[in-house]
Scaffold this motif. Structure first.
Motif, PDB file in Angstrom:
ATOM      1  N   VAL A   1       0.836  -1.208   0.000  1.00  0.00           N
ATOM      2  CA  VAL A   1       0.000   0.000   0.000  1.00  0.00           C
ATOM      3  C   VAL A   1       0.866   1.252   0.000  1.00  0.00           C
ATOM      4  CG1 VAL A   1      -1.706   1.313   1.328  1.00  0.00           C
ATOM      5  CG2 VAL A   1      -1.958  -1.166   1.091  1.00  0.00           C
ATOM      6  N   MET A   2       1.923   1.256   0.822  1.00  0.00           N
ATOM      7  CA  MET A   2       2.788   2.440   0.877  1.00  0.00           C
ATOM      8  C   MET A   2       3.603   2.599  -0.405  1.00  0.00           C
ATOM      9  SD  MET A   2       1.937   4.050   3.455  1.00  0.00           S
ATOM     10  CE  MET A   2       3.174   5.336   3.229  1.00  0.00           C
ATOM     11  N   SER A   3       3.922   1.492  -1.063  1.00  0.00           N
ATOM     12  CA  SER A   3       4.626   1.617  -2.341  1.00  0.00           C
ATOM     13  C   SER A   3       3.705   2.232  -3.387  1.00  0.00           C
ATOM     14  CB  SER A   3       5.147   0.251  -2.816  1.00  0.00           C
ATOM     15  OG  SER A   3       4.083  -0.607  -3.204  1.00  0.00           O
ATOM     16  N   LEU A   4       2.405   1.891  -3.337  1.00  0.00           N
ATOM     17  CA  LEU A   4       1.453   2.529  -4.241  1.00  0.00           C
ATOM     18  C   LEU A   4       1.328   4.016  -3.919  1.00  0.00           C
ATOM     19  CD1 LEU A   4      -0.677   2.309  -6.470  1.00  0.00           C
ATOM     20  CD2 LEU A   4      -2.351   1.707  -4.698  1.00  0.00           C
ATOM     21  N   PHE A   5       1.278   4.335  -2.627  1.00  0.00           N
ATOM     22  CA  PHE A   5       1.240   5.728  -2.193  1.00  0.00           C
ATOM     23  C   PHE A   5       2.444   6.502  -2.738  1.00  0.00           C
ATOM     24  CE2 PHE A   5       2.779   8.863   0.907  1.00  0.00           C
ATOM     25  CZ  PHE A   5       1.680   9.704   1.033  1.00  0.00           C
ATOM     26  N   MET A   6       3.647   5.939  -2.554  1.00  0.00           N
ATOM     27  CA  MET A   6       4.854   6.631  -3.018  1.00  0.00           C
ATOM     28  C   MET A   6       4.933   6.639  -4.540  1.00  0.00           C
ATOM     29  SD  MET A   6       6.122   7.804  -0.307  1.00  0.00           S
ATOM     30  CE  MET A   6       7.475   8.574  -1.192  1.00  0.00           C
ATOM     31  N   MET A   7       4.404   5.592  -5.179  1.00  0.00           N
ATOM     32  CA  MET A   7       4.452   5.529  -6.634  1.00  0.00           C
ATOM     33  C   MET A   7       3.639   6.660  -7.245  1.00  0.00           C
ATOM     34  SD  MET A   7       3.390   2.394  -9.191  1.00  0.00           S
ATOM     35  CE  MET A   7       1.650   2.758  -9.158  1.00  0.00           C
ATOM     36  N   VAL A   8       2.453   6.913  -6.708  1.00  0.00           N
ATOM     37  CA  VAL A   8       1.641   7.975  -7.293  1.00  0.00           C
ATOM     38  C   VAL A   8       2.128   9.352  -6.853  1.00  0.00           C
ATOM     39  CG1 VAL A   8      -0.373   6.471  -7.484  1.00  0.00           C
ATOM     40  CG2 VAL A   8      -0.125   7.918  -5.466  1.00  0.00           C
ATOM     41  N   PHE A   9       2.749   9.436  -5.651  1.00  0.00           N
ATOM     42  CA  PHE A   9       3.216  10.729  -5.159  1.00  0.00           C
ATOM     43  C   PHE A   9       4.459  11.197  -5.906  1.00  0.00           C
ATOM     44  CE2 PHE A   9       5.440  13.197  -1.648  1.00  0.00           C
ATOM     45  CZ  PHE A   9       4.752  14.369  -1.929  1.00  0.00           C
ATOM     46  N   VAL A  10       5.483  10.356  -5.959  1.00  0.00           N
ATOM     47  CA  VAL A  10       6.720  10.764  -6.630  1.00  0.00           C
ATOM     48  C   VAL A  10       6.827  10.185  -8.031  1.00  0.00           C
ATOM     49  CG1 VAL A  10       7.920  11.026  -4.444  1.00  0.00           C
ATOM     50  CG2 VAL A  10       8.120   8.880  -5.673  1.00  0.00           C
ATOM     51  N   GLY A  11       6.058   9.109  -8.304  1.00  0.00           N
ATOM     52  CA  GLY A  11       6.122   8.496  -9.624  1.00  0.00           C
ATOM     53  C   GLY A  11       5.458   9.330 -10.695  1.00  0.00           C
ATOM     54  N   GLY A  12       4.587  10.276 -10.283  1.00  0.00           N
ATOM     55  CA  GLY A  12       3.997  11.175 -11.257  1.00  0.00           C
ATOM     56  C   GLY A  12       4.956  12.240 -11.748  1.00  0.00           C
ATOM     57  N   THR A  13       6.087  12.396 -11.065  1.00  0.00           N
ATOM     58  CA  THR A  13       7.069  13.418 -11.449  1.00  0.00           C
ATOM     59  C   THR A  13       7.610  13.230 -12.859  1.00  0.00           C
ATOM     60  OG1 THR A  13       7.654  13.651  -9.121  1.00  0.00           O
ATOM     61  CG2 THR A  13       9.204  14.554 -10.721  1.00  0.00           C
ATOM     62  N   PRO A  14       7.846  11.990 -13.333  1.00  0.00           N
ATOM     63  CA  PRO A  14       8.285  11.848 -14.730  1.00  0.00           C
ATOM     64  C   PRO A  14       7.276  12.402 -15.736  1.00  0.00           C
ATOM     65  CG  PRO A  14       8.712   9.827 -13.531  1.00  0.00           C
ATOM     66  CD  PRO A  14       7.907  10.702 -12.620  1.00  0.00           C
ATOM     67  N   LEU A  15       6.009  12.500 -15.340  1.00  0.00           N
ATOM     68  CA  LEU A  15       5.010  13.117 -16.204  1.00  0.00           C
ATOM     69  C   LEU A  15       4.947  14.631 -15.969  1.00  0.00           C
ATOM     70  CD1 LEU A  15       2.158  10.484 -15.651  1.00  0.00           C
ATOM     71  CD2 LEU A  15       3.858  10.525 -17.485  1.00  0.00           C
ATOM     72  N   GLY A  16       4.855  15.016 -14.710  1.00  0.00           N
ATOM     73  CA  GLY A  16       4.717  16.424 -14.385  1.00  0.00           C
ATOM     74  C   GLY A  16       5.982  17.229 -14.589  1.00  0.00           C
ATOM     75  N   GLY A  17       7.158  16.621 -14.317  1.00  0.00           N
ATOM     76  CA  GLY A  17       8.418  17.354 -14.433  1.00  0.00           C
ATOM     77  C   GLY A  17       8.683  17.891 -15.838  1.00  0.00           C
ATOM     78  N   PRO A  18       8.761  17.028 -16.851  1.00  0.00           N
ATOM     79  CA  PRO A  18       8.982  17.531 -18.211  1.00  0.00           C
ATOM     80  C   PRO A  18       7.852  18.436 -18.697  1.00  0.00           C
ATOM     81  CG  PRO A  18       9.468  15.191 -18.103  1.00  0.00           C
ATOM     82  CD  PRO A  18       8.822  15.558 -16.804  1.00  0.00           C
ATOM     83  N   LEU A  19       6.595  18.109 -18.348  1.00  0.00           N
ATOM     84  CA  LEU A  19       5.470  18.929 -18.783  1.00  0.00           C
ATOM     85  C   LEU A  19       5.581  20.350 -18.243  1.00  0.00           C
ATOM     86  CD1 LEU A  19       2.670  19.340 -20.073  1.00  0.00           C
ATOM     87  CD2 LEU A  19       1.674  18.434 -17.942  1.00  0.00           C
ATOM     88  N   PHE A  20       5.814  20.469 -16.935  1.00  0.00           N
ATOM     89  CA  PHE A  20       5.890  21.800 -16.354  1.00  0.00           C
ATOM     90  C   PHE A  20       7.223  22.482 -16.650  1.00  0.00           C
ATOM     91  CE2 PHE A  20       2.101  20.475 -14.200  1.00  0.00           C
ATOM     92  CZ  PHE A  20       1.398  21.653 -14.068  1.00  0.00           C
TER      93      PHE A  20
END
Length: 445
Positions: free
Chosen positions: A358-377
Protein backbone atom coordinates in the motif's frame (compact mmCIF):
# COMPACT_ATOMS: atom_id res chain seq x y z
CA UNK A 1 0.25 -6.90 14.37
CA UNK A 2 2.14 -10.03 15.24
CA UNK A 3 5.41 -9.93 17.12
CA UNK A 4 8.55 -11.85 16.45
CA UNK A 5 10.91 -13.62 18.81
CA UNK A 6 12.10 -11.37 21.54
CA UNK A 7 9.51 -8.71 20.91
CA UNK A 8 7.95 -9.32 24.32
CA UNK A 9 11.02 -7.74 25.88
CA UNK A 10 10.40 -4.50 24.03
CA UNK A 11 9.12 -1.62 26.10
CA UNK A 12 5.39 -1.17 25.75
CA UNK A 13 4.58 1.77 23.55
CA UNK A 14 3.36 4.79 25.42
CA UNK A 15 -0.31 5.55 24.97
CA UNK A 16 0.37 9.24 25.65
CA UNK A 17 1.24 11.19 22.54
CA UNK A 18 3.20 14.40 22.86
CA UNK A 19 5.03 16.29 20.14
CA UNK A 20 8.25 14.24 20.61
CA UNK A 21 6.94 11.10 22.34
CA UNK A 22 8.38 8.68 19.76
CA UNK A 23 11.90 9.83 20.63
CA UNK A 24 11.58 8.06 23.98
CA UNK A 25 12.08 4.80 22.05
CA UNK A 26 15.79 3.99 21.72
CA UNK A 27 15.71 2.35 18.28
CA UNK A 28 13.67 5.23 16.87
CA UNK A 29 16.13 7.79 18.32
CA UNK A 30 19.00 6.11 16.44
CA UNK A 31 16.89 5.98 13.28
CA UNK A 32 16.02 9.69 13.58
CA UNK A 33 19.62 10.81 14.21
CA UNK A 34 20.93 8.84 11.24
CA UNK A 35 18.13 10.14 9.05
CA UNK A 36 18.83 13.76 10.03
CA UNK A 37 22.44 13.49 8.84
CA UNK A 38 21.62 11.70 5.57
CA UNK A 39 18.63 13.96 4.88
CA UNK A 40 20.91 16.99 5.16
CA UNK A 41 23.20 15.44 2.56
CA UNK A 42 20.23 14.57 0.37
CA UNK A 43 19.01 18.17 0.34
CA UNK A 44 22.52 19.40 -0.42
CA UNK A 45 22.67 17.05 -3.39
CA UNK A 46 19.22 18.08 -4.63
CA UNK A 47 20.15 21.76 -4.66
CA UNK A 48 23.56 21.10 -6.21
CA UNK A 49 22.12 18.74 -8.81
CA UNK A 50 19.42 21.17 -9.96
CA UNK A 51 21.86 24.08 -10.14
CA UNK A 52 24.52 22.00 -11.91
CA UNK A 53 22.06 20.94 -14.61
CA UNK A 54 20.83 24.50 -15.05
CA UNK A 55 24.45 25.71 -15.30
CA UNK A 56 25.39 23.03 -17.84
CA UNK A 57 22.32 23.52 -20.04
CA UNK A 58 20.62 26.83 -19.20
CA UNK A 59 17.28 25.04 -19.49
CA UNK A 60 14.43 24.51 -16.99
CA UNK A 61 13.35 21.58 -19.18
CA UNK A 62 16.68 19.86 -18.49
CA UNK A 63 16.06 20.24 -14.74
CA UNK A 64 12.63 18.68 -15.31
CA UNK A 65 14.19 15.76 -17.22
CA UNK A 66 16.64 15.14 -14.38
CA UNK A 67 13.83 15.05 -11.83
CA UNK A 68 11.77 12.81 -14.13
CA UNK A 69 14.61 10.31 -14.50
CA UNK A 70 15.10 10.17 -10.74
CA UNK A 71 11.45 9.31 -10.15
CA UNK A 72 10.72 7.28 -13.30
CA UNK A 73 11.76 3.97 -11.66
CA UNK A 74 9.16 4.55 -8.94
CA UNK A 75 6.48 4.91 -11.60
CA UNK A 76 7.63 1.78 -13.47
CA UNK A 77 8.61 -0.55 -10.63
CA UNK A 78 7.20 1.00 -7.43
CA UNK A 79 4.78 -1.80 -6.62
CA UNK A 80 7.54 -4.40 -6.85
CA UNK A 81 9.44 -2.47 -4.19
CA UNK A 82 6.42 -2.81 -1.93
CA UNK A 83 6.32 -6.57 -2.46
CA UNK A 84 9.98 -6.82 -1.40
CA UNK A 85 9.35 -4.61 1.64
CA UNK A 86 6.50 -6.91 2.76
CA UNK A 87 8.54 -10.05 2.09
CA UNK A 88 12.08 -9.28 3.37
CA UNK A 89 13.50 -8.20 6.78
CA UNK A 90 13.35 -4.42 6.57
CA UNK A 91 16.42 -3.64 8.67
CA UNK A 92 18.71 -5.74 6.48
CA UNK A 93 17.05 -4.42 3.34
CA UNK A 94 17.71 -0.83 4.44
CA UNK A 95 21.40 -1.59 5.06
CA UNK A 96 21.68 -2.59 1.40
CA UNK A 97 19.72 0.33 -0.03
CA UNK A 98 21.43 2.99 2.08
CA UNK A 99 24.85 1.67 1.02
CA UNK A 100 23.84 1.76 -2.64
CA UNK A 101 22.59 5.35 -2.32
CA UNK A 102 25.94 6.35 -0.82
CA UNK A 103 27.70 4.99 -3.90
CA UNK A 104 25.61 7.12 -6.30
CA UNK A 105 26.54 10.29 -4.40
CA UNK A 106 30.25 9.44 -4.34
CA UNK A 107 30.34 8.66 -8.08
CA UNK A 108 28.73 11.99 -8.97
CA UNK A 109 31.12 13.77 -6.58
CA UNK A 110 34.17 12.22 -8.27
CA UNK A 111 32.95 13.21 -11.75
CA UNK A 112 32.16 16.77 -10.73
CA UNK A 113 35.27 17.47 -8.63
CA UNK A 114 37.55 16.20 -11.42
CA UNK A 115 35.76 18.45 -13.95
CA UNK A 116 34.59 15.55 -16.14
CA UNK A 117 30.88 15.81 -15.41
CA UNK A 118 28.44 16.13 -18.31
CA UNK A 119 24.70 16.40 -18.15
CA UNK A 120 24.21 12.75 -19.17
CA UNK A 121 26.24 11.72 -16.11
CA UNK A 122 23.74 13.56 -13.92
CA UNK A 123 20.85 11.91 -15.78
CA UNK A 124 22.39 8.45 -15.28
CA UNK A 125 23.12 8.84 -11.56
CA UNK A 126 19.64 10.30 -11.00
CA UNK A 127 18.10 7.23 -12.66
CA UNK A 128 20.32 4.87 -10.62
CA UNK A 129 19.31 6.63 -7.40
CA UNK A 130 15.68 6.25 -8.45
CA UNK A 131 16.10 2.49 -8.89
CA UNK A 132 17.40 2.14 -5.34
CA UNK A 133 14.62 4.35 -4.00
CA UNK A 134 12.01 1.93 -5.41
CA UNK A 135 12.95 -0.50 -2.62
CA UNK A 136 14.27 1.94 -0.01
CA UNK A 137 11.13 4.07 0.20
CA UNK A 138 8.49 1.48 1.15
CA UNK A 139 10.99 -0.34 3.38
CA UNK A 140 11.87 2.87 5.24
CA UNK A 141 8.25 4.05 5.47
CA UNK A 142 6.96 0.78 6.90
CA UNK A 143 10.01 0.13 9.13
CA UNK A 144 8.77 3.02 11.30
CA UNK A 145 5.87 0.88 12.57
CA UNK A 146 8.38 -1.80 13.64
CA UNK A 147 10.40 0.82 15.50
CA UNK A 148 7.58 2.42 17.51
CA UNK A 149 4.50 0.17 17.38
CA UNK A 150 0.94 1.17 16.49
CA UNK A 151 0.30 3.64 19.33
CA UNK A 152 3.07 6.01 18.29
CA UNK A 153 2.94 5.46 14.53
CA UNK A 154 1.19 8.71 13.57
CA UNK A 155 3.55 10.69 15.81
CA UNK A 156 6.64 8.98 14.38
CA UNK A 157 5.51 9.58 10.77
CA UNK A 158 5.10 13.28 11.59
CA UNK A 159 8.50 13.44 13.29
CA UNK A 160 10.09 11.78 10.25
CA UNK A 161 8.73 14.61 8.14
CA UNK A 162 9.90 17.18 10.69
CA UNK A 163 13.33 15.53 10.55
CA UNK A 164 13.37 15.76 6.75
CA UNK A 165 12.32 19.40 6.81
CA UNK A 166 14.86 20.29 9.52
CA UNK A 167 17.53 18.95 7.19
CA UNK A 168 15.96 20.99 4.42
CA UNK A 169 16.60 24.13 6.48
CA UNK A 170 20.31 23.35 6.75
CA UNK A 171 21.08 21.49 3.51
CA UNK A 172 20.12 24.16 0.94
CA UNK A 173 21.91 26.91 2.86
CA UNK A 174 25.12 24.88 3.15
CA UNK A 175 24.82 23.76 -0.48
CA UNK A 176 24.45 27.38 -1.63
CA UNK A 177 27.65 28.35 0.20
CA UNK A 178 29.55 25.29 -1.11
CA UNK A 179 28.43 25.81 -4.70
CA UNK A 180 29.48 29.46 -4.61
CA UNK A 181 32.80 28.76 -2.87
CA UNK A 182 34.11 25.49 -4.31
CA UNK A 183 31.48 24.06 -6.70
CA UNK A 184 28.76 21.43 -6.66
CA UNK A 185 31.08 18.43 -6.33
CA UNK A 186 31.66 18.83 -2.60
CA UNK A 187 27.92 18.88 -1.92
CA UNK A 188 27.72 15.50 -3.69
CA UNK A 189 30.67 14.26 -1.63
CA UNK A 190 29.02 15.24 1.65
CA UNK A 191 25.86 13.43 0.59
CA UNK A 192 27.72 10.22 -0.22
CA UNK A 193 29.50 10.24 3.16
CA UNK A 194 26.33 11.19 5.06
CA UNK A 195 24.86 7.70 4.54
CA UNK A 196 27.38 6.36 7.06
CA UNK A 197 25.10 7.76 9.78
CA UNK A 198 21.93 5.75 9.00
CA UNK A 199 24.02 2.65 8.30
CA UNK A 200 25.61 2.97 11.77
CA UNK A 201 22.17 3.60 13.33
CA UNK A 202 20.74 0.44 11.78
CA UNK A 203 23.70 -1.61 13.04
CA UNK A 204 23.37 -0.21 16.60
CA UNK A 205 19.65 -0.99 16.95
CA UNK A 206 18.44 -3.70 19.34
CA UNK A 207 16.52 -6.24 17.21
CA UNK A 208 14.73 -7.63 20.29
CA UNK A 209 13.01 -4.27 20.80
CA UNK A 210 11.51 -4.13 17.30
CA UNK A 211 7.76 -4.72 16.86
CA UNK A 212 8.15 -7.32 14.12
CA UNK A 213 5.32 -7.40 11.59
CA UNK A 214 4.24 -10.61 9.90
CA UNK A 215 6.12 -10.93 6.60
CA UNK A 216 4.27 -11.90 3.45
CA UNK A 217 5.33 -15.30 2.08
CA UNK A 218 6.54 -15.73 -1.48
CA UNK A 219 3.65 -16.35 -3.81
CA UNK A 220 1.86 -15.36 -6.98
CA UNK A 221 -0.61 -12.51 -7.23
CA UNK A 222 0.83 -10.35 -4.45
CA UNK A 223 0.70 -7.19 -6.57
CA UNK A 224 -2.95 -7.81 -7.46
CA UNK A 225 -3.72 -8.56 -3.82
CA UNK A 226 -2.36 -5.16 -2.78
CA UNK A 227 -4.31 -3.33 -5.49
CA UNK A 228 -7.53 -5.17 -4.60
CA UNK A 229 -7.05 -4.25 -0.95
CA UNK A 230 -6.72 -0.54 -1.76
CA UNK A 231 -9.64 -0.52 -4.20
CA UNK A 232 -11.93 -2.00 -1.53
CA UNK A 233 -11.18 0.79 0.97
CA UNK A 234 -12.25 4.36 0.04
CA UNK A 235 -10.33 5.75 3.02
CA UNK A 236 -7.19 4.54 1.22
CA UNK A 237 -7.91 5.04 -2.45
CA UNK A 238 -9.10 8.66 -2.36
CA UNK A 239 -6.15 10.02 -0.32
CA UNK A 240 -3.85 8.16 -2.73
CA UNK A 241 -5.63 9.75 -5.70
CA UNK A 242 -5.29 13.20 -4.12
CA UNK A 243 -1.61 12.77 -3.31
CA UNK A 244 -1.05 11.57 -6.89
CA UNK A 245 -2.50 14.76 -8.36
CA UNK A 246 -0.62 17.01 -5.97
CA UNK A 247 2.66 15.11 -6.40
CA UNK A 248 2.41 15.20 -10.20
CA UNK A 249 1.18 18.75 -10.74
CA UNK A 250 1.76 20.70 -7.52
CA UNK A 251 5.21 19.65 -6.27
CA UNK A 252 7.45 20.71 -9.17
CA UNK A 253 9.36 23.16 -6.98
CA UNK A 254 12.87 22.51 -8.36
CA UNK A 255 11.61 23.68 -11.76
CA UNK A 256 9.61 26.65 -10.51
CA UNK A 257 12.10 27.93 -7.94
CA UNK A 258 15.10 27.72 -10.26
CA UNK A 259 13.08 29.53 -12.94
CA UNK A 260 11.83 32.25 -10.57
CA UNK A 261 15.36 32.84 -9.25
CA UNK A 262 16.98 32.80 -12.70
CA UNK A 263 14.33 34.49 -14.86
CA UNK A 264 12.14 36.62 -12.58
CA UNK A 265 14.52 37.80 -9.86
CA UNK A 266 17.85 37.51 -11.75
CA UNK A 267 19.60 36.03 -8.71
CA UNK A 268 21.96 33.13 -8.03
CA UNK A 269 22.39 29.88 -6.14
CA UNK A 270 22.31 31.52 -2.70
CA UNK A 271 18.81 32.92 -3.36
CA UNK A 272 17.68 29.51 -4.60
CA UNK A 273 19.00 28.00 -1.37
CA UNK A 274 17.23 30.71 0.65
CA UNK A 275 13.85 29.99 -0.97
CA UNK A 276 14.26 26.26 -0.31
CA UNK A 277 15.14 27.00 3.32
CA UNK A 278 12.07 29.23 3.71
CA UNK A 279 9.82 26.50 2.28
CA UNK A 280 11.48 24.06 4.67
CA UNK A 281 10.72 26.35 7.62
CA UNK A 282 7.04 26.29 6.71
CA UNK A 283 7.16 22.52 6.17
CA UNK A 284 8.80 22.02 9.58
CA UNK A 285 6.00 23.95 11.27
CA UNK A 286 3.45 21.79 9.44
CA UNK A 287 5.20 18.58 10.51
CA UNK A 288 5.46 19.59 14.18
CA UNK A 289 1.80 20.60 14.29
CA UNK A 290 0.92 17.19 12.81
CA UNK A 291 3.11 15.46 15.43
CA UNK A 292 1.35 17.38 18.19
CA UNK A 293 -2.09 16.32 16.92
CA UNK A 294 -1.10 12.65 17.01
CA UNK A 295 -4.08 11.65 14.84
CA UNK A 296 -4.79 12.01 11.12
CA UNK A 297 -8.21 13.14 9.96
CA UNK A 298 -9.21 13.13 6.32
CA UNK A 299 -10.91 16.51 6.63
CA UNK A 300 -7.52 18.00 7.59
CA UNK A 301 -6.03 16.35 4.50
CA UNK A 302 -8.62 17.87 2.16
CA UNK A 303 -8.57 21.29 3.84
CA UNK A 304 -4.78 21.50 3.69
CA UNK A 305 -4.82 20.47 0.02
CA UNK A 306 -7.34 23.22 -0.81
CA UNK A 307 -5.18 25.86 0.91
CA UNK A 308 -2.05 24.47 -0.76
CA UNK A 309 -3.55 24.97 -4.23
CA UNK A 310 -4.82 28.47 -3.42
CA UNK A 311 -1.45 29.55 -2.02
CA UNK A 312 0.41 28.32 -5.10
CA UNK A 313 -1.82 30.52 -7.26
CA UNK A 314 -1.23 33.47 -4.92
CA UNK A 315 2.55 32.90 -5.00
CA UNK A 316 2.56 32.72 -8.81
CA UNK A 317 1.31 36.31 -9.10
CA UNK A 318 3.16 37.78 -6.10
CA UNK A 319 4.20 41.35 -7.02
CA UNK A 320 7.47 41.39 -5.07
CA UNK A 321 10.14 38.93 -3.94
CA UNK A 322 9.28 39.14 -0.21
CA UNK A 323 5.60 38.42 -0.96
CA UNK A 324 6.62 35.41 -3.06
CA UNK A 325 8.96 34.20 -0.30
CA UNK A 326 6.24 34.51 2.38
CA UNK A 327 3.73 32.68 0.20
CA UNK A 328 6.21 29.84 -0.34
CA UNK A 329 6.62 29.46 3.44
CA UNK A 330 2.87 28.84 3.68
CA UNK A 331 2.95 26.58 0.61
CA UNK A 332 5.60 24.51 2.38
CA UNK A 333 3.52 24.31 5.58
CA UNK A 334 0.30 23.15 3.92
CA UNK A 335 2.08 20.92 1.38
CA UNK A 336 3.78 19.08 4.22
CA UNK A 337 0.48 18.81 6.12
CA UNK A 338 -1.03 17.12 3.06
CA UNK A 339 1.87 14.67 2.79
CA UNK A 340 2.06 13.75 6.49
CA UNK A 341 -1.70 13.45 6.97
CA UNK A 342 -2.07 11.22 3.91
CA UNK A 343 0.92 9.09 4.91
CA UNK A 344 -0.10 8.50 8.53
CA UNK A 345 -3.82 8.03 7.80
CA UNK A 346 -3.03 5.40 5.17
CA UNK A 347 -0.53 3.54 7.37
CA UNK A 348 -2.84 3.43 10.39
CA UNK A 349 -5.80 2.26 8.27
CA UNK A 350 -3.84 -0.55 6.56
CA UNK A 351 -3.35 -4.17 7.61
CA UNK A 352 0.38 -4.63 8.47
CA UNK A 353 0.61 -7.66 6.15
CA UNK A 354 0.01 -5.49 3.07
CA UNK A 355 1.36 -2.17 4.37
CA UNK A 356 4.51 -2.29 2.22
CA UNK A 357 2.47 -2.71 -0.98
CA UNK A 358 0.00 0.00 0.00
CA UNK A 359 2.79 2.44 0.88
CA UNK A 360 4.63 1.62 -2.34
CA UNK A 361 1.45 2.53 -4.24
CA UNK A 362 1.24 5.73 -2.19
CA UNK A 363 4.85 6.63 -3.02
CA UNK A 364 4.45 5.53 -6.63
CA UNK A 365 1.64 7.97 -7.29
CA UNK A 366 3.22 10.73 -5.16
CA UNK A 367 6.72 10.76 -6.63
CA UNK A 368 6.12 8.50 -9.62
CA UNK A 369 4.00 11.17 -11.26
CA UNK A 370 7.07 13.42 -11.45
CA UNK A 371 8.29 11.85 -14.73
CA UNK A 372 5.01 13.12 -16.20
CA UNK A 373 4.72 16.42 -14.38
CA UNK A 374 8.42 17.35 -14.43
CA UNK A 375 8.98 17.53 -18.21
CA UNK A 376 5.47 18.93 -18.78
CA UNK A 377 5.89 21.80 -16.35
CA UNK A 378 9.50 22.32 -17.47
CA UNK A 379 8.18 22.90 -20.99
CA UNK A 380 5.31 25.11 -19.77
CA UNK A 381 7.74 27.14 -17.65
CA UNK A 382 10.17 27.60 -20.55
CA UNK A 383 7.40 28.47 -23.01
CA UNK A 384 5.05 30.63 -20.92
CA UNK A 385 7.11 31.65 -17.90
CA UNK A 386 7.35 30.48 -14.28
CA UNK A 387 4.26 32.41 -13.14
CA UNK A 388 1.98 30.51 -15.52
CA UNK A 389 3.61 27.17 -14.62
CA UNK A 390 3.18 27.64 -10.86
CA UNK A 391 -0.38 28.99 -11.17
CA UNK A 392 -1.43 26.03 -13.33
CA UNK A 393 0.04 23.56 -10.83
CA UNK A 394 -1.88 25.24 -8.02
CA UNK A 395 -5.14 25.26 -9.98
CA UNK A 396 -4.93 21.53 -10.73
CA UNK A 397 -4.10 20.77 -7.06
CA UNK A 398 -7.07 22.85 -5.91
CA UNK A 399 -9.46 21.11 -8.31
CA UNK A 400 -8.21 17.69 -7.18
CA UNK A 401 -8.67 18.59 -3.50
CA UNK A 402 -12.26 19.71 -4.07
CA UNK A 403 -13.06 16.61 -6.12
CA UNK A 404 -11.56 14.17 -3.61
CA UNK A 405 -13.27 15.99 -0.74
CA UNK A 406 -16.61 15.49 -2.49
CA UNK A 407 -15.91 11.76 -3.04
CA UNK A 408 -14.87 11.20 0.60
CA UNK A 409 -17.99 12.98 1.82
CA UNK A 410 -20.10 10.79 -0.46
CA UNK A 411 -18.35 7.60 0.73
CA UNK A 412 -18.99 8.64 4.34
CA UNK A 413 -22.63 9.56 3.70
CA UNK A 414 -21.92 13.19 4.59
CA UNK A 415 -22.90 16.59 3.30
CA UNK A 416 -21.40 20.04 3.83
CA UNK A 417 -23.43 22.20 6.22
CA UNK A 418 -23.07 25.98 6.00
CA UNK A 419 -24.19 27.98 9.06
CA UNK A 420 -23.33 31.69 9.17
CA UNK A 421 -24.86 32.35 12.60
CA UNK A 422 -22.61 33.73 15.30
CA UNK A 423 -21.34 31.11 17.73
CA UNK A 424 -21.95 28.21 15.32
CA UNK A 425 -19.50 26.28 13.16
CA UNK A 426 -19.71 27.97 9.78
CA UNK A 427 -18.63 24.90 7.80
CA UNK A 428 -18.88 21.26 8.88
CA UNK A 429 -19.67 17.83 7.45
CA UNK A 430 -22.83 16.24 8.87
CA UNK A 431 -24.73 13.02 8.01
CA UNK A 432 -27.12 13.34 5.10
CA UNK A 433 -30.77 13.78 6.00
CA UNK A 434 -32.92 10.70 5.91
CA UNK A 435 -30.35 8.05 6.68
CA UNK A 436 -27.15 6.90 8.26
CA UNK A 437 -23.70 7.36 6.67
CA UNK A 438 -23.09 4.98 3.79
CA UNK A 439 -19.75 3.84 5.16
CA UNK A 440 -18.00 5.01 8.28
CA UNK A 441 -14.37 5.66 7.43
CA UNK A 442 -11.75 4.49 9.98
CA UNK A 443 -9.97 7.85 9.83
CA UNK A 444 -12.78 10.31 10.41
CA UNK A 445 -13.69 12.61 7.57
Amino acid sequence: MSTGPGADSAPAPSTTTTMFSSLRIRNYRFFAIGALVSNTGTWMQRIAQDWLVLTLTGSASAVGITIALQFLPMLLFGLYGGVLADRLPKRRLLLVTQSAMAVTGLVLAALTITGRVEVWHVYLTAFALGLVTVVDNPARQTFVSELVGPDQLANAVSLNSANFQSARLVGPAVAGVLITAVGSGYAFLFNGLSFLAPIAALLLMRPAELHHAERAPRGKGQLREGLRYVSAHPELIWPIVLIGFIGTFGFNFPIWLTAFVHDVYDAGASTYGLLNALMAAGSLVGALLAARRGTSRLRILVGAAVLFGILEIVAAFAPAFWVFALAMVLVGMFGLTVNVTANSSIQTATDPAVRGRVMSLFMMVFVGGTPLGGPLFGWITDAYGPRVGLALGGAISLAAALGVGAMLARAGGLRLKVDLRRGHKHLEFVPKRGGQPVKRLPTAV
